[in-house]
Write a protein that holds these residues in place. Sequence first.
Motif: not given
Length: 80
Positions: A44-61, A63-71
Amino acid sequence: MWALEKNKSTKGIFIYRRSIADFNLGYWGTMVLGVLFLGMGVYTLYGSAETMPESGVAFSRVLLQMYTSQLGIWSLQLWL
């Protein structure tokens, strides 16, 4: 703790080999699930064009969106 409760439910008949087999099944099952989720994260993360946010809350959001798109959307509904 599990072994003590199992011992109570079997009326004090403790079988050492059976308890070790149960432990190993749970241990290796957890290991397999961990590797599968790690692989899904890499996929899910490898080669992702999205930049990862610095904030922990934004990162978890993200991450949840990525897993939701996969599952699927059902996985997100479990968290809400």
